[in-house]
Scaffold this active site. Structure first.
Site, PDB file in Angstrom:
ATOM      1  N   GLU A 363       0.829  -1.216   0.000  1.00  0.00           N
ATOM      2  CA  GLU A 363       0.000   0.000   0.000  1.00  0.00           C
ATOM      3  C   GLU A 363       0.865   1.269   0.000  1.00  0.00           C
ATOM      4  OE1 GLU A 363      -3.677  -0.249   2.058  1.00  0.00           O
ATOM      5  OE2 GLU A 363      -3.732  -2.424   1.852  1.00  0.00           O
TER       6      GLU A 363
HETATM    7  N1  CAA Z   1      -6.729  11.780  -4.014  1.00  0.00           N
HETATM    8  C1  CAA Z   1      -7.233  12.291  -5.145  1.00  0.00           C
HETATM    9  N2  CAA Z   1      -6.492  12.512  -6.249  1.00  0.00           N
HETATM   10  C2  CAA Z   1      -5.188  12.207  -6.186  1.00  0.00           C
HETATM   11  C3  CAA Z   1      -4.582  11.665  -5.037  1.00  0.00           C
HETATM   12  C4  CAA Z   1      -5.417  11.458  -3.909  1.00  0.00           C
HETATM   13  N3  CAA Z   1      -4.953  10.942  -2.766  1.00  0.00           N
HETATM   14  N4  CAA Z   1      -3.279  11.467  -5.279  1.00  0.00           N
HETATM   15  C5  CAA Z   1      -3.046  11.863  -6.560  1.00  0.00           C
HETATM   16  N5  CAA Z   1      -4.223  12.316  -7.099  1.00  0.00           N
HETATM   17  C6  CAA Z   1      -4.419  12.893  -8.429  1.00  0.00           C
HETATM   18  C7  CAA Z   1      -3.527  14.113  -8.613  1.00  0.00           C
HETATM   19  O1  CAA Z   1      -4.147  15.273  -8.122  1.00  0.00           O
HETATM   20  C8  CAA Z   1      -3.342  14.148 -10.108  1.00  0.00           C
HETATM   21  O2  CAA Z   1      -4.488  14.705 -10.705  1.00  0.00           O
HETATM   22  P1  CAA Z   1      -4.314  15.899 -11.811  1.00  0.00           P
HETATM   23  O3  CAA Z   1      -3.568  15.264 -12.950  1.00  0.00           O
HETATM   24  O4  CAA Z   1      -5.717  16.272 -12.144  1.00  0.00           O
HETATM   25  O5  CAA Z   1      -3.533  16.987 -11.163  1.00  0.00           O
HETATM   26  C9  CAA Z   1      -3.343  12.650 -10.509  1.00  0.00           C
HETATM   27  O6  CAA Z   1      -3.998  11.964  -9.435  1.00  0.00           O
HETATM   28  C10 CAA Z   1      -1.952  12.106 -10.674  1.00  0.00           C
HETATM   29  O7  CAA Z   1      -1.280  12.314  -9.461  1.00  0.00           O
HETATM   30  P2  CAA Z   1       0.299  12.480  -9.360  1.00  0.00           P
HETATM   31  O8  CAA Z   1       0.786  13.404 -10.426  1.00  0.00           O
HETATM   32  O9  CAA Z   1       0.617  12.843  -7.944  1.00  0.00           O
HETATM   33  O10 CAA Z   1       0.786  11.007  -9.713  1.00  0.00           O
HETATM   34  P3  CAA Z   1       2.227  10.377  -9.640  1.00  0.00           P
HETATM   35  O11 CAA Z   1       2.432   9.571 -10.847  1.00  0.00           O
HETATM   36  O12 CAA Z   1       3.246  11.416  -9.293  1.00  0.00           O
HETATM   37  O13 CAA Z   1       2.068   9.320  -8.428  1.00  0.00           O
HETATM   38  C11 CAA Z   1       2.120   8.520  -6.185  1.00  0.00           C
HETATM   39  C12 CAA Z   1       1.740   9.653  -7.131  1.00  0.00           C
HETATM   40  C13 CAA Z   1       1.799   9.051  -4.787  1.00  0.00           C
HETATM   41  C14 CAA Z   1       3.580   8.175  -6.239  1.00  0.00           C
HETATM   42  C15 CAA Z   1       1.229   7.294  -6.512  1.00  0.00           C
HETATM   43  O14 CAA Z   1       1.580   6.719  -7.741  1.00  0.00           O
HETATM   44  C16 CAA Z   1       1.282   6.211  -5.450  1.00  0.00           C
HETATM   45  O15 CAA Z   1       0.641   6.333  -4.387  1.00  0.00           O
HETATM   46  N6  CAA Z   1       2.007   5.102  -5.722  1.00  0.00           N
HETATM   47  C17 CAA Z   1       2.008   3.954  -4.844  1.00  0.00           C
HETATM   48  C18 CAA Z   1       0.943   2.995  -5.210  1.00  0.00           C
HETATM   49  C19 CAA Z   1       0.683   2.018  -4.130  1.00  0.00           C
HETATM   50  O16 CAA Z   1       0.425   2.379  -2.980  1.00  0.00           O
HETATM   51  N7  CAA Z   1       0.662   0.735  -4.475  1.00  0.00           N
HETATM   52  C20 CAA Z   1       0.321  -0.286  -3.565  1.00  0.00           C
HETATM   53  C21 CAA Z   1      -0.445  -1.349  -4.245  1.00  0.00           C
HETATM   54  S1  CAA Z   1      -1.923  -1.827  -3.502  1.00  0.00           S
HETATM   55  C22 CAA Z   1      -1.548  -2.997  -2.344  1.00  0.00           C
HETATM   56  O17 CAA Z   1      -0.476  -3.086  -1.838  1.00  0.00           O
HETATM   57  C23 CAA Z   1      -2.732  -3.793  -1.999  1.00  0.00           C
HETATM   58  C24 CAA Z   1      -2.552  -5.064  -1.286  1.00  0.00           C
HETATM   59  O18 CAA Z   1      -2.850  -6.103  -1.838  1.00  0.00           O
HETATM   60  C25 CAA Z   1      -2.161  -5.078   0.151  1.00  0.00           C
END
Ligand code: CAA
Length: 380
Positions: A363
């Protein structure tokens, strides 16, 4: 400011503690050894309302708040983090997403069964080349008019071989980047959907983790969640809540290991006295207790913000970052306090140490939490 729990919260915490000690504890070492999924225990957790903790009772949920969720997660995780990750994924990543963004039809059909534990859910975002970099989805869902055609591979999927309902994130329009991503409901057994072999893991070995393959899987249009192009934000919002659950899991792992170490140190003798009488041990316990309490405050704050309807992206990332660090560091200390016994399975702390590691990875890794926190700090 009132830091005390309500009577209702204490009852919920005690019910989870009682379940963990009487039901989860007896077979936890065997399940870890054999990588055995706790099927019957999942059913019992469903009966207790632990699989739809925050879901509205009209959809079969328990209608509790996020504070209750973290209390339950902490208690289950003190004993069995494999069981608690099943609870966390089902609650935060599947039920929450469907209840918040799903249609009434989707809620009736899926949420009502997921909230009671009749169904188990999985959340499929990660891919071989899109773990942290979640916008780089290679899985595609092409709009074919009457349906979407889904193709791709998903990795490290919790409940992967056991779920009935899978929420799958896929790219529908590459040119639109994160705005060309959607979330879909895929049912177990849909033609073209294959579950790969089970992963042989370091920790949380009782949970079920698989790679999934989608080959020309037809997804009915009505199975898309939310408006077109909202899948990435859907994933980020659900993950923010998921991070509260994993932070609480890390807190539980740390506090479970601490309690074992504290008890052991009062029984084990060396150099003529119980080892807790040596400052080398007593100071470790003091550090552990202090850090665990700080982690608990962060976890509670994030849950409280969710309950208040505030934005909890920042607080959930902070809670997960800190609680997972505390879990990793202090489970190592708990093993150290146990000495040679700590290296032996029957003392439980070596399993907690192995389980702790994943809380810094899934996550969103600790590095991802720092991205979320620092972006939030620097946004003006
Ligand atoms: N709420 C709403 N919108 C959001 C948001 C949030 N929390 N976070 C980002 N956004 C939106 C942004 O505002 C942006 O929108 P606009 O283009 O309109 O401005 C869009 O989403 C893209 O956001 P970013 O430019 O910030 O995206 P990024 O490519 O830089 O990535 C990141 C951001 C935080 C690194 C994200 O990719 C991330 O959280 N990565 C990790 C993913 C993860 O947690 N994976 C785990 C897998 S699930 C798992 O583990 C499940 C299991 O089985 C246990």
């Amino acid at each position: 400011m009132d830091f005390s729990l309500t009577e209702e919260h204490i009852m919920i915490r005690d019910a989870a503690r009682d379940f963990a000690n009487t039901e989860l504890l007896p077979g936890v070492i065997e399940r870890d050894n054999l990588q055995k999924f706790p099927k019957d225990l999942v059913k019992k957790m469903g009966d207790l309302g632990f699989l739809g903790i925050m879901v509205d009772p009209k959809y079969g949920g328990s209608g509790m708040d996020a504070i209750s969720y973290v209390l339950i997660m902490e208690e289950l995780s003190k004993i069995d983090a494999s069981a608690s990750v099943i609870v966390s994924v089902n609650n935060s990543l599947v039920c929450y997403g469907l209840e918040t963004y799903g249609t009434e039809e989707q809620k009736e059909k899926y949420l009502t069964k997921l909230a009671t534990g009749e169904f188990i859910g999985a959340f499929c975002l990660s891919e071989p080349e899109a773990g942290s970099d979640a916008t780089s989805q290679k899985t595609t869902a092409i709009d074919k008019g009457s349906h979407y055609l889904l193709n791709g591979t998903k990795n490290w999927i919790t409940n992967g071989g056991r779920a009935d309902v899978y929420i799958v994130i896929a790219q529908t329009d590459r040119d639109k980047g994160s705005h060309g991503i959607n979330a879909f409901i895929v049912e177990k057994g849909t033609e073209g959907f294959h579950v790969g072999p089970k992963e042989d893991k370091l920790g949380i070995r009782g949970s079920d983790t698989h790679t999934l393959q989608f080959n020309d899987v037809k997804i009915p249009k009505k199975n898309r969640i939310g408006v077109n192009g909202s899948g990435f934000r859907f994933a980020m919002k659900t993950l923010s809540g998921g991070r509260i659950g994993i932070a609480a899991q890390a807190l539980g792992i740390a506090s479970g290991a601490f309690e074992l170490a504290r008890k052991y140190s009062k029984e084990r003798k060396a150099f003529g006295t119980e080892i807790c009488n040596h400052q080398a041990i007593a100071f470790k316990l003091a550090d552990m207790a202090t850090d665990i309490e700080a982690a608990r405050q962060l976890v509670m704050k994030a849950a409280w913000e969710k309950d208040q309807g505030k934005n909890y992206d920042y607080s959930s990332a902070m809670a997960k970052l800190y609680a997972s660090k505390v879990a990793m560091e202090h489970t190592v200390e708990a093993v150290q306090i146990h000495g040679g016994n700590g290296f032996v399975k029957e003392y439980h702390v070596e399993r907690l140490m192995r389980d702790a590691k994943i809380t810094q990875i899934y996550e969103g890794t600790s590095e991802i939490q720092k991205i979320v926190i620092s972006r939030s700090l620097l946004r003006d």
